[in-house]
Design a protein around this motif. Structure first.
Motif, PDB file in Angstrom:
ATOM      1  N   LEU A  40       0.830  -1.205   0.000  1.00  0.00           N
ATOM      2  CA  LEU A  40       0.000   0.000   0.000  1.00  0.00           C
ATOM      3  C   LEU A  40       0.866   1.257   0.000  1.00  0.00           C
ATOM      4  CD1 LEU A  40      -2.746  -1.061   2.588  1.00  0.00           C
ATOM      5  CD2 LEU A  40      -3.022  -0.848   0.113  1.00  0.00           C
ATOM      6  N   ASN A 280      -1.648  -2.578  -6.115  1.00  0.00           N
ATOM      7  CA  ASN A 280      -2.824  -2.344  -6.939  1.00  0.00           C
ATOM      8  C   ASN A 280      -4.026  -1.872  -6.137  1.00  0.00           C
ATOM      9  OD1 ASN A 280      -2.324  -3.359  -9.924  1.00  0.00           O
ATOM     10  ND2 ASN A 280      -1.225  -4.738  -8.571  1.00  0.00           N
ATOM     11  N   THR A 281      -3.807  -1.593  -4.862  1.00  0.00           N
ATOM     12  CA  THR A 281      -4.894  -1.123  -4.007  1.00  0.00           C
ATOM     13  C   THR A 281      -4.578   0.281  -3.512  1.00  0.00           C
ATOM     14  OG1 THR A 281      -5.311  -3.391  -3.265  1.00  0.00           O
ATOM     15  CG2 THR A 281      -6.243  -1.619  -1.938  1.00  0.00           C
ATOM     16  N   SER A 285      -9.042   3.723  -0.733  1.00  0.00           N
ATOM     17  CA  SER A 285     -10.233   2.929  -1.024  1.00  0.00           C
ATOM     18  C   SER A 285     -10.577   1.954   0.102  1.00  0.00           C
ATOM     19  CB  SER A 285     -10.032   2.146  -2.323  1.00  0.00           C
ATOM     20  OG  SER A 285      -8.966   1.214  -2.184  1.00  0.00           O
ATOM     21  N   ILE A 286      -9.718   1.818   1.110  1.00  0.00           N
ATOM     22  CA  ILE A 286      -9.965   0.855   2.181  1.00  0.00           C
ATOM     23  C   ILE A 286     -10.977   1.355   3.218  1.00  0.00           C
ATOM     24  CG2 ILE A 286      -8.894  -0.344   4.139  1.00  0.00           C
ATOM     25  CD1 ILE A 286      -6.507  -0.906   2.437  1.00  0.00           C
ATOM     26  N   VAL A 344      -9.117  -8.804  -9.208  1.00  0.00           N
ATOM     27  CA  VAL A 344      -8.615  -7.438  -9.405  1.00  0.00           C
ATOM     28  C   VAL A 344      -8.009  -7.304 -10.792  1.00  0.00           C
ATOM     29  CG1 VAL A 344      -6.876  -5.783  -8.655  1.00  0.00           C
ATOM     30  CG2 VAL A 344      -8.275  -6.975  -6.958  1.00  0.00           C
ATOM     31  N   GLY A 353     -10.961  -5.629  -4.233  1.00  0.00           N
ATOM     32  CA  GLY A 353      -9.573  -5.701  -3.799  1.00  0.00           C
ATOM     33  C   GLY A 353      -9.343  -5.048  -2.447  1.00  0.00           C
ATOM     34  N   PRO A 354      -9.800  -3.804  -2.245  1.00  0.00           N
ATOM     35  CA  PRO A 354      -9.649  -3.187  -0.926  1.00  0.00           C
ATOM     36  C   PRO A 354     -10.334  -3.963   0.188  1.00  0.00           C
ATOM     37  CG  PRO A 354     -10.164  -1.522  -2.578  1.00  0.00           C
ATOM     38  CD  PRO A 354     -10.293  -2.852  -3.255  1.00  0.00           C
ATOM     39  N   THR A 357      -8.243  -6.995   0.973  1.00  0.00           N
ATOM     40  CA  THR A 357      -7.030  -6.595   1.686  1.00  0.00           C
ATOM     41  C   THR A 357      -7.332  -6.329   3.154  1.00  0.00           C
ATOM     42  OG1 THR A 357      -6.109  -5.594  -0.316  1.00  0.00           O
ATOM     43  CG2 THR A 357      -5.163  -4.906   1.776  1.00  0.00           C
TER      44      THR A 357
END
Length: 407
Positions: A40, A280-281, A285-286, A344, A353-354, A357
């Motif tokens: 990240l 890629n995250t 966005s989390i 993803v 994806g988020p 994760t």
């Protein structure tokens, strides 16, 4: 100049991974969440986004997936898989029902559609073999009576991936019913053929691969694995499944030697894979998916505990062994990230994806704690609500549970 930039970026990534691994080891934690956090930090929207080495890291991440599955296959023989299928398949069915369905339900509740539901079902279904094996070793439970139950469930999950991954690949590629059926048929035929060859000719294959010179053994096993993985992917079967089947086909000295030689490579490229997933995250966005991830983590931690408890009860273990089996299965990790990574890459759902994760970060931290404390907490609660009295049957159960732990 471009090459120098790649070297600098790769050096920074690998050095950071080494330092994060040291920090995790010092506190007895799995390094996976720190690797994800490192990704990240280096990824889009992070503190130090990469500019030149992303393509190299992407290739390294694919090799990491292949090596993860190869090393997993080396842990088991074809006869082990057949035996586990015959004796423990009810536990595998319960495991799927209890843990895949919550993920699918969450995806549908979020309005992500059926394909994302299949993906999230896989993310919540598969436990982390790597994290669980490390935790069992750290807690000194490898000789406990519940450990074979735990390993049987993990083996069934790993074997189920040989069916699940081709189905997922076909869905992500947008294949129709006929094309998806053909892909699945090819995958099953390939898996069946490899298992047959491994059962019938496994010793001959291992004898051919085996060599006293570590260099030659490493080159043959790694080359064979990459070749089979590439052919599998060309046939629209997951490269990871191909690598898993190669691992199953090897046994004896060849498997032991390959495991020793490939472990450092596996650790390096697997770490790169987790970093790549984080790359890629976007960290921003989390937070929007943190609440669903937390809810899903709590629910599926409880369903994994229930799965292990049921499987251990079916195996005739006493109460404490059942709770230990359940708590040990909570951790998710590498396979959940592999599955989410496929989605993803296919661009199915931006928020998937988020969420994956955040979900893995939560359970890879909760998992070791659950393995350590589920049984003591359950025992304390049972004693409290049972009135605190020790009856003759309870005393007999205590003696049985003490005999389950092998010094």
């Amino acid at each position: 100049m471009h090459t120098a930039t790649i070297f600098i970026e790769l050096g920074a990534i690998i050095l950071t991974l080494g330092l994060l691994g040291r920090i995790a080891g010092r506190y007895g934690l799995s390094p996976i969440p720190l690797y994800l956090l490192g990704g990240l930090a280096f990824g889009h929207g992070g503190l130090l986004p990469l500019s030149s080495s992303e393509e190299f890291v992407a290739t390294g991440a694919e090799i990491g997936v292949i090596l993860l599955l190869l090393m997993l296959g080396l842990e088991y023989t074809a006869s082990d898989l057949v035996t586990n299928l015959k004796s423990q398949y009810p536990a595998g069915i319960v495991d799927f029902a209890f843990n895949a369905l919550p993920g699918a339900a969450m995806a549908l509740l979020l309005g992500w559609g059926p394909v994302a539901a299949v993906v999230l079902a896989g993310v919540t279904w598969i436990s982390s073999s790597g994290v669980i094996a490390k935790v069992l070793g750290d807690l000194g439970r490898l000789g406990n009576r519940e450990t074979p139950v735990i390993l049987s469930i993990l083996v069934l999950e790993d074997l189920a991936m040989a069916v699940y991954l081709p189905i997922l690949t076909a869905l992500l590629a947008g294949a129709g019913l006929v094309a998806g059926g053909i892909t699945l048929a090819i995958a099953l035929a390939t898996a069946g053929a490899v298992l047959f060859v491994a059962l019938r000719y496994g010793r001959l294959i291992s004898r051919f691969v085996s060599h006293d010179d570590p260099e030659k053994l490493l080159l043959v096993v790694l080359g064979l694995t990459l070749l089979v993985a590439g052919v599998a992917q060309q046939l629209q079967v997951s490269a990871a499944v191909g690598a898993f089947l190669v691992g199953i086909a090897l046994s004896g000295e060849a498997a032991e030697g390959a495991h020793t030689l490939l472990s450092p490579l596996r650790d390096l490229f697997a770490a790169v894979f987790f970093v790549f997933f984080g790359l890629n995250t976007d960290p921003a966005s989390i937070p929007p998916v943190l609440l669903p991830a937390l809810a899903l983590a709590v629910v599926t931690a409880l369903t994994k505990i229930a799965t292990g408890w049921w499987a251990a009860r079916r195996a005739g273990l006493a109460s404490r062994g059942r709770w230990r089996a359940g708590g040990a299965l909570v951790a998710r990790g590498e396979f959940s990230i592999v599955i989410a990574g496929l989605a993803v890459a296919a661009g199915i759902e931006p928020a998937l994806g988020p969420l994956a994760t955040a979900y893995v970060l939560l359970l890879v931290i909760i998992g070791p704690l659950a393995a350590r404390w589920t049984e003591p907490i359950a025992t304390a609660l049972s004693g409290r609500f049972g009135g605190g009295r020790r009856t003759a049957p309870a005393e007999a159960e205590r003696r049985t549970e003490e005999s389950e732990v092998v010094a």
